[in-house]
Design a protein around this motif. Structure first.
Motif, PDB file in Angstrom:
ATOM      1  N   LEU A 172       0.847  -1.199   0.000  1.00  0.00           N
ATOM      2  CA  LEU A 172       0.000   0.000   0.000  1.00  0.00           C
ATOM      3  C   LEU A 172       0.875   1.239   0.000  1.00  0.00           C
ATOM      4  N   ARG A 173       0.260   2.338  -0.405  1.00  0.00           N
ATOM      5  CA  ARG A 173       0.878   3.664  -0.283  1.00  0.00           C
ATOM      6  C   ARG A 173      -0.045   4.483   0.597  1.00  0.00           C
ATOM      7  N   ALA A 174       0.495   4.999   1.696  1.00  0.00           N
ATOM      8  CA  ALA A 174      -0.332   5.693   2.679  1.00  0.00           C
ATOM      9  C   ALA A 174       0.236   7.068   2.982  1.00  0.00           C
ATOM     10  N   SER A 175      -0.631   7.964   3.416  1.00  0.00           N
ATOM     11  CA  SER A 175      -0.228   9.306   3.822  1.00  0.00           C
ATOM     12  C   SER A 175      -0.809   9.602   5.198  1.00  0.00           C
ATOM     13  N   TRP A 176      -0.075  10.374   5.974  1.00  0.00           N
ATOM     14  CA  TRP A 176      -0.523  10.689   7.322  1.00  0.00           C
ATOM     15  C   TRP A 176      -1.605  11.756   7.278  1.00  0.00           C
ATOM     16  N   GLN A 177      -2.696  11.520   7.990  1.00  0.00           N
ATOM     17  CA  GLN A 177      -3.803  12.457   8.059  1.00  0.00           C
ATOM     18  C   GLN A 177      -4.051  12.827   9.517  1.00  0.00           C
ATOM     19  N   ALA A 178      -3.955  14.131   9.837  1.00  0.00           N
ATOM     20  CA  ALA A 178      -4.249  14.597  11.189  1.00  0.00           C
ATOM     21  C   ALA A 178      -5.762  14.647  11.382  1.00  0.00           C
ATOM     22  N   ILE A 179      -6.237  14.046  12.473  1.00  0.00           N
ATOM     23  CA  ILE A 179      -7.669  13.984  12.757  1.00  0.00           C
ATOM     24  C   ILE A 179      -7.889  14.403  14.207  1.00  0.00           C
ATOM     25  N   GLU A 180      -8.408  15.596  14.411  1.00  0.00           N
ATOM     26  CA  GLU A 180      -8.751  16.080  15.754  1.00  0.00           C
ATOM     27  C   GLU A 180      -7.603  15.867  16.747  1.00  0.00           C
ATOM     28  N   ARG A 181      -6.434  16.450  16.412  1.00  0.00           N
ATOM     29  CA  ARG A 181      -5.241  16.370  17.248  1.00  0.00           C
ATOM     30  C   ARG A 181      -4.737  14.940  17.429  1.00  0.00           C
ATOM     31  N   ALA A 182      -5.224  14.039  16.638  1.00  0.00           N
ATOM     32  CA  ALA A 182      -4.687  12.680  16.583  1.00  0.00           C
ATOM     33  C   ALA A 182      -4.354  12.426  15.114  1.00  0.00           C
ATOM     34  N   GLY A 183      -4.483  11.231  14.652  1.00  0.00           N
ATOM     35  CA  GLY A 183      -4.214  10.974  13.247  1.00  0.00           C
ATOM     36  C   GLY A 183      -4.241   9.501  12.912  1.00  0.00           C
ATOM     37  N   ALA A 184      -4.078   9.218  11.622  1.00  0.00           N
ATOM     38  CA  ALA A 184      -4.071   7.842  11.132  1.00  0.00           C
ATOM     39  C   ALA A 184      -3.395   7.834   9.774  1.00  0.00           C
ATOM     40  N   TRP A 185      -2.998   6.649   9.328  1.00  0.00           N
ATOM     41  CA  TRP A 185      -2.415   6.492   7.988  1.00  0.00           C
ATOM     42  C   TRP A 185      -3.537   6.183   7.013  1.00  0.00           C
ATOM     43  N   ARG A 186      -3.775   7.104   6.089  1.00  0.00           N
ATOM     44  CA  ARG A 186      -4.835   6.939   5.089  1.00  0.00           C
ATOM     45  C   ARG A 186      -4.308   6.138   3.906  1.00  0.00           C
ATOM     46  N   VAL A 187      -5.013   5.094   3.521  1.00  0.00           N
ATOM     47  CA  VAL A 187      -4.611   4.247   2.402  1.00  0.00           C
ATOM     48  C   VAL A 187      -4.931   4.969   1.099  1.00  0.00           C
ATOM     49  N   GLU A 188      -3.897   5.420   0.394  1.00  0.00           N
ATOM     50  CA  GLU A 188      -4.081   6.149  -0.863  1.00  0.00           C
ATOM     51  C   GLU A 188      -4.176   5.201  -2.057  1.00  0.00           C
ATOM     52  N   GLN A 189      -3.408   4.119  -1.993  1.00  0.00           N
ATOM     53  CA  GLN A 189      -3.391   3.189  -3.131  1.00  0.00           C
ATOM     54  C   GLN A 189      -3.027   1.796  -2.634  1.00  0.00           C
ATOM     55  N   LEU A 190      -3.710   0.803  -3.161  1.00  0.00           N
ATOM     56  CA  LEU A 190      -3.436  -0.592  -2.822  1.00  0.00           C
ATOM     57  C   LEU A 190      -2.804  -1.302  -4.005  1.00  0.00           C
TER      58      LEU A 190
ATOM     59  N   ALA B 256       9.265  12.892 -10.154  1.00  0.00           N
ATOM     60  CA  ALA B 256       8.777  13.658  -9.010  1.00  0.00           C
ATOM     61  C   ALA B 256       7.304  13.411  -8.771  1.00  0.00           C
ATOM     62  N   GLY B 257       6.546  13.204  -9.844  1.00  0.00           N
ATOM     63  CA  GLY B 257       5.115  12.970  -9.695  1.00  0.00           C
ATOM     64  C   GLY B 257       4.801  11.658  -9.021  1.00  0.00           C
ATOM     65  N   ALA B 258       5.742  10.681  -9.121  1.00  0.00           N
ATOM     66  CA  ALA B 258       5.494   9.364  -8.533  1.00  0.00           C
ATOM     67  C   ALA B 258       5.436   9.434  -7.018  1.00  0.00           C
ATOM     68  N   ALA B 259       6.206  10.365  -6.435  1.00  0.00           N
ATOM     69  CA  ALA B 259       6.208  10.482  -4.980  1.00  0.00           C
ATOM     70  C   ALA B 259       4.851  10.920  -4.461  1.00  0.00           C
ATOM     71  N   ALA B 260       4.136  11.696  -5.257  1.00  0.00           N
ATOM     72  CA  ALA B 260       2.814  12.163  -4.855  1.00  0.00           C
ATOM     73  C   ALA B 260       1.723  11.188  -5.246  1.00  0.00           C
ATOM     74  N   GLY B 261       2.109  10.068  -5.866  1.00  0.00           N
ATOM     75  CA  GLY B 261       1.127   9.055  -6.228  1.00  0.00           C
ATOM     76  C   GLY B 261       0.424   9.302  -7.543  1.00  0.00           C
ATOM     77  N   GLU B 262       0.880  10.278  -8.299  1.00  0.00           N
ATOM     78  CA  GLU B 262       0.229  10.578  -9.557  1.00  0.00           C
ATOM     79  C   GLU B 262       0.735   9.625 -10.636  1.00  0.00           C
ATOM     80  N   ARG B 263      -0.071   9.467 -11.671  1.00  0.00           N
ATOM     81  CA  ARG B 263       0.373   8.648 -12.797  1.00  0.00           C
ATOM     82  C   ARG B 263       1.408   9.452 -13.581  1.00  0.00           C
ATOM     83  N   ARG B 264       2.649   9.027 -13.528  1.00  0.00           N
ATOM     84  CA  ARG B 264       3.715   9.804 -14.148  1.00  0.00           C
ATOM     85  C   ARG B 264       3.762   9.556 -15.643  1.00  0.00           C
TER      86      ARG B 264
END
Length: 430
Positions: free
Chosen positions: A36-54, A403-411
């Motif tokens: 998976l490719r995940a990004s950190w998401q802040a949620i109400e002073r906490a957070g979780a790893w959001r699954v961007e791509q499987l 550079a676009g690959a790091a952001a998960g975009e189709r390069r």
């Protein structure tokens, strides 16, 4: 020292198993992969790893699929991973770090489905307002104590009524149901919806090794590129990627060849080809033109190529600096026989093979010694070693698309784009 394939393998290489087996006593385990490719998401002073791509791959085969994409797991893109092995996640520690030495091991993942994200944010907000988990425990304990006290009074009153010959109005189950109802009302008063079931779920998955992740990623990459080629050429051009010329490459070739070779042109992608020994077999298939066509009666179907496993269309070959060994032999022969245009950059430059003279060292390692050279007729000679095969059309892949690959975009893929342009140009001229 300037000869290719000359190498020494450490004895621990043979002991370490990428998928977590490992025969060496000192080997603790390889890096676990979830695909998976995940990004950190802040949620109400906490957070979780959001699954961007499987990474999906072939979901029916454990060796060629991402562990989270397999049937029954339930984690989808957009889900939030909040704990790994019952340990809460944080922004300072990546999922990869939490999966160190876990390849081949079962892992407990606690996640919030995308549809429950708003409810999870409500819980985090309530925890923050209540002073964290400890504050919530005190609040719930206080509420529960109040409810239990009220329940005790009701039971005492019921006992007195029973002694007086009256029926007890509420039993223990009714009292508990009332307590649950009031607790639910308390949570709703904190803006927490408890009517739709659990907010998060915990699932058991098996972390995989790098080889399995690579196989699954390859399948996704090939399917994605095939979709691009078919879409951009309106279905006139096919696409095949050959990762090597061993068992995997042979299987990949014939997995796609039957459907892709029916198109008017075919792009054969040898980029990152690791070499092997089956080039002559696959080249023979590509050089197999149709002997004729089967003409069916009107209304009985479309024209059929004879034999079915033939290559009626035009060919374009893709190579890069990672095309190596037997893949370079393929590229050189493809160009020498005039089978089509070769697009990309000069290949690795290593065709001196090993195997026949390799030596095992006393500590269990292995020394690979150059065994035989490769000679091309027609004036080529030993040109491939330390030089490689040259393309007809040179197209570099600049750093900018990476550079676009790091952001998960189709390069963008300039080499594939040029191959499609050449294929359409040849079709327009034919």
């Amino acid at each position: 020292l300037g000869i290719s394939h000359c190498s020494f393998s450490d004895p621990t290489d043979a002991e370490c198993d990428e998928d977590g087996g490992g025969g060496g006593a000192s080997f603790l385990g390889a890096q676990g992969q979830l695909g998976l490719r995940a990004s950190w998401q802040a949620i109400e002073r906490a957070g979780a790893w959001r699954v961007e791509q499987l990474t999906k791959g072939d979901t029916w085969d454990a060796r060629y699929s991402g562990p989270l994409a397999r049937p029954g797991v339930g984690i989808t893109e957009g889900a939030f991973i909040i704990a790994v092995n019952r340990t809460k996640v944080c922004a300072e520690v990546s999922l990869e770090q939490m999966l160190a030495n876990s390849s081949g091991a079962e892992v407990l993942l606690t996640y919030v489905p995308p549809q429950n994200a708003a409810r999870y944010a409500q819980v985090q907000g309530m925890l923050h307002r209540s002073g964290g988990v400890d504050g919530l425990r005190k609040l719930v304990a206080s509420q529960r104590k109040s409810l239990e006290g009220k329940g005790a009074q009701d039971r005492k009153k019921g006992k007195k009524n029973k002694e007086k010959g009256k029926k007890e109005k509420k039993g223990p189950e009714a009292v508990q149901a009332e307590a649950d109802k009031q607790l639910a009302q308390m949570l709703r008063g904190m803006s927490i919806d408890v009517s739709e079931g659990p907010i998060w779920r915990t699932v058991r998955v098996k972390a995989v090794g790098l080889e399995t992740k690579r196989n699954a990623s390859l399948r996704d990459l090939v399917e994605d590129r095939s979709e691009i080629v078919h879409s951009m050429t309106k279905g006139r051009v096919g696409y095949i990627h050959i990762p090597d010329t061993c068992e995997l490459g042979f299987a990949e070739f014939y997995r796609y060849y039957g459907r892709e070779s029916e198109r008017e042109a075919l792009i054969v992608d040898l980029r990152c080809n690791g070499g092997g020994y089956a080039t002559e077999l696959l080249l023979k298939q590509l050089r197999n033109p149709p002997l004729g066509f089967n003409m069916l009666r009107p209304g009985r179907g479309k024209l059929q190529v004879s034999p079915e496993m033939s290559t009626p269309g035009h060919l374009v070959l893709l190579i890069d600096e990672n095309t190596s060994s037997d893949g370079e032999v393929w590229a050189e022969a493809f160009k020498r026989f005039g089978m089509g245009k070769v697009v990309g950059v000069r290949t690795w430059g290593g065709v001196v093979s090993v195997g026949g003279a390799d030596l095992e060292t006393i500590d269990g390692g292995e020394l690979s010694i150059p065994y035989q050279h490769y000679y091309t007729p027609g004036g080529g000679g030993y040109v491939l070693e330390n030089h490689g095969a040259d393309p007809d059309v040179e197209v570099h892949w600049p750093p900018a698309p990476l550079a676009g690959a790091a952001a998960g975009e189709r390069r963008p893929d300039p080499q594939l784009a040029e191959a499609m342009r050449i294929a359409e140009e040849v079709l327009a001229q034919s």
